[in-house]
Enzyme design. Structure first.
Site, mmCIF file in Angstrom:
data_model
loop_
_atom_site.group_PDB
_atom_site.id
_atom_site.type_symbol
_atom_site.label_atom_id
_atom_site.label_comp_id
_atom_site.label_asym_id
_atom_site.label_seq_id
_atom_site.Cartn_x
_atom_site.Cartn_y
_atom_site.Cartn_z
ATOM 1 N N GLU A 166 43.483 -71.215 -22.035
ATOM 2 C CA GLU A 166 44.007 -70.874 -23.358
ATOM 3 C C GLU A 166 44.196 -72.127 -24.202
ATOM 4 O O GLU A 166 43.844 -72.166 -25.385
ATOM 5 C CB GLU A 166 45.334 -70.128 -23.199
ATOM 6 C CG GLU A 166 45.939 -69.623 -24.481
ATOM 7 C CD GLU A 166 47.220 -68.818 -24.244
ATOM 8 O OE1 GLU A 166 47.722 -68.231 -25.215
ATOM 9 O OE2 GLU A 166 47.714 -68.776 -23.088
ATOM 10 N N ASP A 208 52.654 -69.148 -32.840
ATOM 11 C CA ASP A 208 53.944 -68.473 -32.708
ATOM 12 C C ASP A 208 55.165 -69.385 -32.696
ATOM 13 O O ASP A 208 56.105 -69.190 -33.455
ATOM 14 C CB ASP A 208 53.965 -67.633 -31.430
ATOM 15 C CG ASP A 208 52.813 -66.653 -31.337
ATOM 16 O OD1 ASP A 208 51.907 -66.696 -32.179
ATOM 17 O OD2 ASP A 208 52.816 -65.838 -30.406
#
Length: 488
Positions: free
Chosen positions: A459, A229
Site C-alpha cells: 500500500e 485520511d
C-alpha cells in the site's frame, strides 16, 4: 523461494514492524518473492549513486529482468483482487470498491484488457447519486472485515449501500488516458461517450455542493474525502471537532495491519462523529457544507479536480458529447486564480487551508507538490516547489514522503503521516515533466522503482528504510507498476 505466504522481501530492516500478512495465493506469493530474491542482491551490488540517480535506469539488464517478474506479479494481484466487474484495494483490509482506487486501478487494467478497464469505471459510476455525487465507497457485497460498513452509513436510496461522502475525482483523468491509448477505438469512444454525462454531473456537483460561494476551490468536509485520511494537515482542524457520544465500535483495520501504521483512536472518534452528524442531516448537501465542523480546502482534491476538468474539456471535444464548453472553462479559469491563494512563499510550497478560519493548515505535505500535476503553478512557483521537493528527497532514503521529514508530526510508517505512496509519486512525476523538471522526475521514478524492487507490492512504503507497509498485494500499487513504472 520457499517460505510463508507474504508480499514482504525475505530480509527486512530491523526497524520494521511486524503485521498480519495479506491473504494471497501461493502462486502470487512465489512470483513476488522470486522477484525480490533477484532484486535484492542486484541492489546491493550497485552503488548508492547508481541506484538513486542513474538517468537511464530502465535500460539495463537488471531492469529488464525485474520488469518481467514485476509485471507478472502485478497482473496476478489485480486478477486476485477482481471481484467480478470491480477491484478491491486489498483482501480483508479493504473489501469494497473505493472511488479513486478504482479510477487509478483502471489504468493498470487497461494494460491487461481494455474492456475490463472500462468495466471498472462503468461500475464505479453506476453508484452515482441522483444529485451527481459519486461516493467514496460502494458496498457491493457484505463483509465482516471492514468498519464502518453500510449499516453505519445508512445512505438513502440514491442508491443505497454506499457511503455519503466522495473522494478526489480521478475518473475523468482515467477516461481520457484510456481513450487516448485505446487499441479498440470503437469501444473506447462508445464508453467515453457513455461516461461523459456522469463525469460532468459529478464535477457540477462539486461546484454546486462544495463551492456554493463560487471561490473556484471546492471544500472537503471529512478527512476520508481527501483520500489522505490522517494527514498531519488535518490535525489542527480535526482537533476542533468535538467528539460526540457515539456508539461503541470495533475497528476491523487493526486486525489486518499493525496499529502503528494506522490512524489513532482520537482521529477515528472524530471521523465517526462527522459520519453520524452527516447521517443525521440526511446527507443534505447545503446542510453538510454550512453545518460541518470540519471544512478544508484540500490540495489533493482540488488539484485532481482541476486536472480532471482539463481532461473533461478534452473529452468534450474528442467525443462530441458536449457542445457548450464554457461551463468547464469557467471552472478552470476561476481555479487558476484561486490556487495562488494556497501558495506559501516562505515554505516554497502550496498548503491546504482551513475554510472555517481562513488560515493555512500548518503541516507541509506531499499534496503541496500536486499543483504541478494540475498545471496551475507559474514558472516561478514551480521552481520553488521543485527546490522544496529536492530538499525533501535529500532528507530521506526514498521519496516522496507524505509529510515533510523535518516536521515534528512526521511518522515514517503511519499511513499518510510520512510513508511514500506510488500514486502520489506518479502524479508528482507527471507534474515535474509538465514543467520541464525531467531530472527530478527521473529521481522520483528511480526511488519508486527501488521501493517496489526491494519492498514488494504494498500500500505504501517507509521513506527511511524502503520497507513495504500497510496492505499487501495492493491494487493501485500494482496498477502504477503496470501503467507507469514498468511501462516503456
Amino acid at each position: 523461494m520457499a517460505g510463508p505466504v507474504r508480499c514482504l522481501p525475505p530480509v527486512v530492516e530491523a526497524t520494521s514492524i511486524p503485521h498480519a500478512p495479506p491473504v494471497i495465493s501461493k502462486e502470487v506469493s512465489e512470483i513476488v518473492n522470486n522477484m525480490l530474491s533477484v532484486a535484492i542482491p542486484a541492489a546491493a551490488a550497485a552503488s548508492a549513486q547508481d541506484q538513486r540517480f542513474a538517468s537511464q535506469f530502465r535500460c539495463g539488464p537488471e531492469f529488464t529482468t525485474m520488469k518481467a517478474q514485476a509485471l507478472e506479479a502485478c497482473r496476478k494481484i489485480l486478477a486476485e483482487n477482481d471481484q467480478g466487474g470491480y477491484t478491491i484495494p486489498a483482501k480483508g483490509l479493504y473489501p469494497y470498491q473505493w472511488n479513486w482506487d478504482s479510477a487509478l486501478v483502471s489504468l493498470g487494467l487497461a494494460e491487461m484488457e481494455e474492456e475490463r478497464a472500462w468495466e471498472e469505471l462503468d461500475r464505479l459510476m453506476s453508484a452515482q447519486w441522483e444529485d451527481g455525487m459519486v461516493p467514496h465507497i460502494v458496498f457491493h457485497k457484505p463483509s465482516s472485515t471492514y468498519f464502518p460498513g453500510p449499516e453505519i452509513w445508512g445512505s438513502p436510496d440514491k442508491p443505497r449501500n454506499t457511503t455519503g461522502i466522495t473522494q478526489p475525482p480521478v475518473a475523468a483523468i482515467s477516461v481520457r488516458r484510456l481513450l487516448e491509448e485505446a487499441k479498440d477505438k470503437a469501444l473506447a469512444l462508445a464508453m467515453a461517450r457513455k461516461l461523459f454525462p456522469k463525469l460532468l454531473a459529478w464535477h457540477r456537483w462539486f461546484y454546486r455542493a462544495r463551492d456554493p460561494e463560487g471561490t473556484g476551490l471546492v471544500a472537503t468536509i471529512h478527512p476520508w474525502e481527501t483520500g489522505m485520511d490522517n494527514s498531519p494537515a488535518w490535525d489542527e482542524a480535526l482537533a476542533r471537532v468535538p467528539i460526540d457520544d457515539i456508539p461503541p465500535y470495533v475497528r476491523r483495520d487493526l486486525g489486518h495491519v499493525d496499529a502503528k501504521m494506522r490512524p489513532q483512536k482520537a482521529e477515528y472518534d472524530r471521523y465517526l462523529t462527522l459520519l453520524y452528524r452527516f447521517r443525521a442531516l440526511d446527507y443534505d448537501e447545503a446542510k453538510l457544507y454550512y453545518e460541518t465542523p470540519f471544512r478544508v480546502t484540500d490540495l489533493c482534491t482540488n488539484c485532481i479536480l482541476h486536472k480532471a476538468n482539463e481532461d473533461l474539456l478534452w473529452l468534450a471535444g474528442a467525443t462530441g458529447a458536449c457542445t457548450d464548453e464554457s461551463e468547464i472553462r469557467g471552472w478552470t479559469a476561476r481555479a487558476n486564480v484561486a490556487f495562488d491563494t494556497l501558495f506559501d512563499v516562505e515554505a516554497g510550497l502550496y498548503r491546504c487551508k482551513d475554510q472555517l478560519t481562513g488560515q493555512f493548515l500548518p503541516a507541509a505535505t506531499s499534496a503541496g507538490f500536486l499543483p504541478l500535476f494540475a498545471g496551475v503553478a507559474s514558472g516561478e512557483k514551480a521552481s520553488a516547489v521543485a527546490r522544496t521537493l529536492g530538499r525533501w528527497l535529500d532528507d530521506v532514503a526514498y521519496g516522496i514522503p507524505s509529510c515533510d521529514p523535518r516536521d515534528p508530526q512526521f511518522e515514517a510508517l503511519r499511513y499518510w503521516r510520512g510513508p511514500v505512496w506510488l500514486i502520489v509519486n506518479w502524479m508528482v512525476s507527471e507534474g515535474l515533466k509538465r514543467y520541464g523538471y525531467g531530472e527530478l522526475a527521473q529521481r522520483v521514478e528511480r526511488d519508486s522503482y527501488e521501493l517496489v524492487k526491494n519492498g514488494g507490492i504494498f500500500e505504501y512504503y517507509c521513506p527511511l528504510t524502503g520497507m513495504g507497509a500497510g496492505g499487501g498485494c495492493f491494487s493501485w500499487t500494482a496498477a502504477m507498476c503496470l501503467a507507469w513504472l514498468f511501462k516503456t
